[in-house]
Design a protein around this motif. Structure first.
Motif, PDB file in Angstrom:
ATOM      1  N   TRP A 254       0.841  -1.198   0.000  1.00  0.00           N
ATOM      2  CA  TRP A 254       0.000   0.000   0.000  1.00  0.00           C
ATOM      3  C   TRP A 254       0.879   1.253   0.000  1.00  0.00           C
ATOM      4  N   ALA A 255       1.919   1.260   0.832  1.00  0.00           N
ATOM      5  CA  ALA A 255       2.822   2.413   0.919  1.00  0.00           C
ATOM      6  C   ALA A 255       3.547   2.645  -0.403  1.00  0.00           C
ATOM      7  N   LEU A 256       3.975   1.575  -1.041  1.00  0.00           N
ATOM      8  CA  LEU A 256       4.655   1.710  -2.331  1.00  0.00           C
ATOM      9  C   LEU A 256       3.696   2.225  -3.410  1.00  0.00           C
ATOM     10  N   GLU A 257       2.524   1.631  -3.487  1.00  0.00           N
ATOM     11  CA  GLU A 257       1.540   2.025  -4.504  1.00  0.00           C
ATOM     12  C   GLU A 257       1.096   3.472  -4.344  1.00  0.00           C
ATOM     13  N   ASN A 258       1.040   3.952  -3.116  1.00  0.00           N
ATOM     14  CA  ASN A 258       0.563   5.306  -2.846  1.00  0.00           C
ATOM     15  C   ASN A 258       1.682   6.328  -2.669  1.00  0.00           C
ATOM     16  N   LYS A 259       2.916   5.899  -2.963  1.00  0.00           N
ATOM     17  CA  LYS A 259       4.083   6.797  -2.921  1.00  0.00           C
ATOM     18  C   LYS A 259       4.203   7.522  -1.573  1.00  0.00           C
TER      19      LYS A 259
ATOM     20  N   GLN B 200      15.052  10.416   6.203  1.00  0.00           N
ATOM     21  CA  GLN B 200      14.756   9.119   5.602  1.00  0.00           C
ATOM     22  C   GLN B 200      13.511   8.546   6.272  1.00  0.00           C
ATOM     23  N   LEU B 201      12.609   8.013   5.462  1.00  0.00           N
ATOM     24  CA  LEU B 201      11.421   7.369   6.015  1.00  0.00           C
ATOM     25  C   LEU B 201      11.855   6.208   6.902  1.00  0.00           C
ATOM     26  N   LYS B 202      11.363   6.188   8.125  1.00  0.00           N
ATOM     27  CA  LYS B 202      11.765   5.153   9.085  1.00  0.00           C
ATOM     28  C   LYS B 202      10.654   4.122   9.307  1.00  0.00           C
ATOM     29  N   ASN B 203       9.419   4.583   9.468  1.00  0.00           N
ATOM     30  CA  ASN B 203       8.317   3.684   9.782  1.00  0.00           C
ATOM     31  C   ASN B 203       7.037   4.130   9.096  1.00  0.00           C
ATOM     32  N   VAL B 204       6.165   3.161   8.871  1.00  0.00           N
ATOM     33  CA  VAL B 204       4.784   3.418   8.469  1.00  0.00           C
ATOM     34  C   VAL B 204       3.927   2.542   9.367  1.00  0.00           C
ATOM     35  N   ALA B 205       2.937   3.159   9.981  1.00  0.00           N
ATOM     36  CA  ALA B 205       2.082   2.423  10.918  1.00  0.00           C
ATOM     37  C   ALA B 205       0.619   2.590  10.536  1.00  0.00           C
ATOM     38  N   LEU B 206      -0.150   1.546  10.762  1.00  0.00           N
ATOM     39  CA  LEU B 206      -1.585   1.555  10.509  1.00  0.00           C
ATOM     40  C   LEU B 206      -2.303   1.729  11.844  1.00  0.00           C
ATOM     41  N   PHE B 207      -3.279   2.640  11.862  1.00  0.00           N
ATOM     42  CA  PHE B 207      -4.032   2.897  13.085  1.00  0.00           C
ATOM     43  C   PHE B 207      -5.498   2.565  12.880  1.00  0.00           C
ATOM     44  N   ILE B 208      -6.033   1.832  13.819  1.00  0.00           N
ATOM     45  CA  ILE B 208      -7.461   1.541  13.830  1.00  0.00           C
ATOM     46  C   ILE B 208      -8.091   2.606  14.706  1.00  0.00           C
ATOM     47  N   ASP B 209      -8.840   3.491  14.105  1.00  0.00           N
ATOM     48  CA  ASP B 209      -9.449   4.599  14.837  1.00  0.00           C
ATOM     49  C   ASP B 209     -10.699   4.113  15.566  1.00  0.00           C
ATOM     50  N   GLU B 210     -10.965   4.728  16.658  1.00  0.00           N
ATOM     51  CA  GLU B 210     -12.151   4.430  17.466  1.00  0.00           C
ATOM     52  C   GLU B 210     -12.226   2.975  17.916  1.00  0.00           C
ATOM     53  N   TRP B 211     -11.095   2.411  18.296  1.00  0.00           N
ATOM     54  CA  TRP B 211     -11.095   1.072  18.867  1.00  0.00           C
ATOM     55  C   TRP B 211     -11.953   1.061  20.126  1.00  0.00           C
TER      56      TRP B 211
ATOM     57  N   PHE C 266     -12.047   7.584  11.087  1.00  0.00           N
ATOM     58  CA  PHE C 266     -11.696   6.640  10.028  1.00  0.00           C
ATOM     59  C   PHE C 266     -10.308   6.083  10.333  1.00  0.00           C
ATOM     60  N   ASP C 267     -10.036   4.884   9.825  1.00  0.00           N
ATOM     61  CA  ASP C 267      -8.713   4.293  10.004  1.00  0.00           C
ATOM     62  C   ASP C 267      -7.714   5.046   9.134  1.00  0.00           C
ATOM     63  N   TYR C 268      -6.453   5.041   9.531  1.00  0.00           N
ATOM     64  CA  TYR C 268      -5.451   5.820   8.813  1.00  0.00           C
ATOM     65  C   TYR C 268      -4.061   5.241   9.033  1.00  0.00           C
ATOM     66  N   ALA C 269      -3.104   5.751   8.278  1.00  0.00           N
ATOM     67  CA  ALA C 269      -1.705   5.348   8.418  1.00  0.00           C
ATOM     68  C   ALA C 269      -0.878   6.593   8.718  1.00  0.00           C
ATOM     69  N   ILE C 270       0.244   6.372   9.394  1.00  0.00           N
ATOM     70  CA  ILE C 270       1.172   7.468   9.700  1.00  0.00           C
ATOM     71  C   ILE C 270       2.559   7.059   9.242  1.00  0.00           C
ATOM     72  N   SER C 271       3.230   7.983   8.573  1.00  0.00           N
ATOM     73  CA  SER C 271       4.636   7.782   8.227  1.00  0.00           C
ATOM     74  C   SER C 271       5.484   8.583   9.212  1.00  0.00           C
ATOM     75  N   TYR C 272       6.673   8.056   9.513  1.00  0.00           N
ATOM     76  CA  TYR C 272       7.570   8.685  10.483  1.00  0.00           C
ATOM     77  C   TYR C 272       8.933   8.926   9.843  1.00  0.00           C
TER      78      TYR C 272
ATOM     79  N   LEU D 228      -6.691   5.882   3.995  1.00  0.00           N
ATOM     80  CA  LEU D 228      -6.320   4.615   3.381  1.00  0.00           C
ATOM     81  C   LEU D 228      -6.348   4.646   1.854  1.00  0.00           C
ATOM     82  N   ASN D 229      -6.843   5.746   1.281  1.00  0.00           N
ATOM     83  CA  ASN D 229      -6.769   5.910  -0.174  1.00  0.00           C
ATOM     84  C   ASN D 229      -5.448   6.562  -0.594  1.00  0.00           C
ATOM     85  N   GLY D 230      -4.552   6.833   0.388  1.00  0.00           N
ATOM     86  CA  GLY D 230      -3.243   7.406   0.105  1.00  0.00           C
ATOM     87  C   GLY D 230      -3.184   8.916   0.185  1.00  0.00           C
ATOM     88  N   GLU D 231      -4.317   9.561   0.435  1.00  0.00           N
ATOM     89  CA  GLU D 231      -4.372  11.023   0.521  1.00  0.00           C
ATOM     90  C   GLU D 231      -3.903  11.481   1.904  1.00  0.00           C
TER      91      GLU D 231
END
Length: 114
Positions: free
Chosen positions: A8-13, A53-64, A77-83, A102-105
């Motif tokens: 997903w990270a590669l496809e969404n640059k 340099q990009l170190k991490n990408v994490a997926l977060f489940i919102d409103e657990w 909504f669920d989302y990802a964070i780059s570090y 999650l659509n890469g925006e």
């Protein structure tokens, strides 16, 4: 699951978007907070000593916590964070984070110095 997140990270640059976002924030910080910038990075700032340099990408489940027992920021909504650690002359000074739907925006980012 990890391979899917990596794909997903590669496809969404995500790496390019995150690094571009870092430079946008960093250049604004350098101009808008010139005195603080000089205190943190010194009088003779050398961009070649800045490691970005990009170190991490994490997926977060919102409103657990659907019951809302714990007060926390929720985007709805669920989302990802780059570090991207901010390292200058081999010293970690902070971290830049970019948040993605999650659509890469990208929908938010944080430029933070320790």
């Amino acid at each position: 699951m990890i391979n899917e997140l990596r794909q997903w990270a590669l496809e969404n640059k995500i790496e390019k978007k995150s690094i571009d976002g870092f430079w946008f924030c960093f250049n604004n910080y350098k101009i808008d907070n010139h005195e603080e910038f000089r205190e943190v990075f010194g009088e003779n700032f050398d961009e070649t000593q800045l490691k970005i340099q990009l170190k991490n990408v994490a997926l977060f489940i919102d409103e657990w916590d659907a019951a809302k027992e714990y007060d926390a920021v929720s985007y709805g909504f669920d989302y990802a964070i780059s570090y991207i650690p901010i390292e200058y002359k081999n010293n970690k000074l902070g971290v830049y984070r970019m948040l993605f739907r999650l659509n890469g925006e990208s929908f938010d980012d944080f430029f933070g110095l320790d």
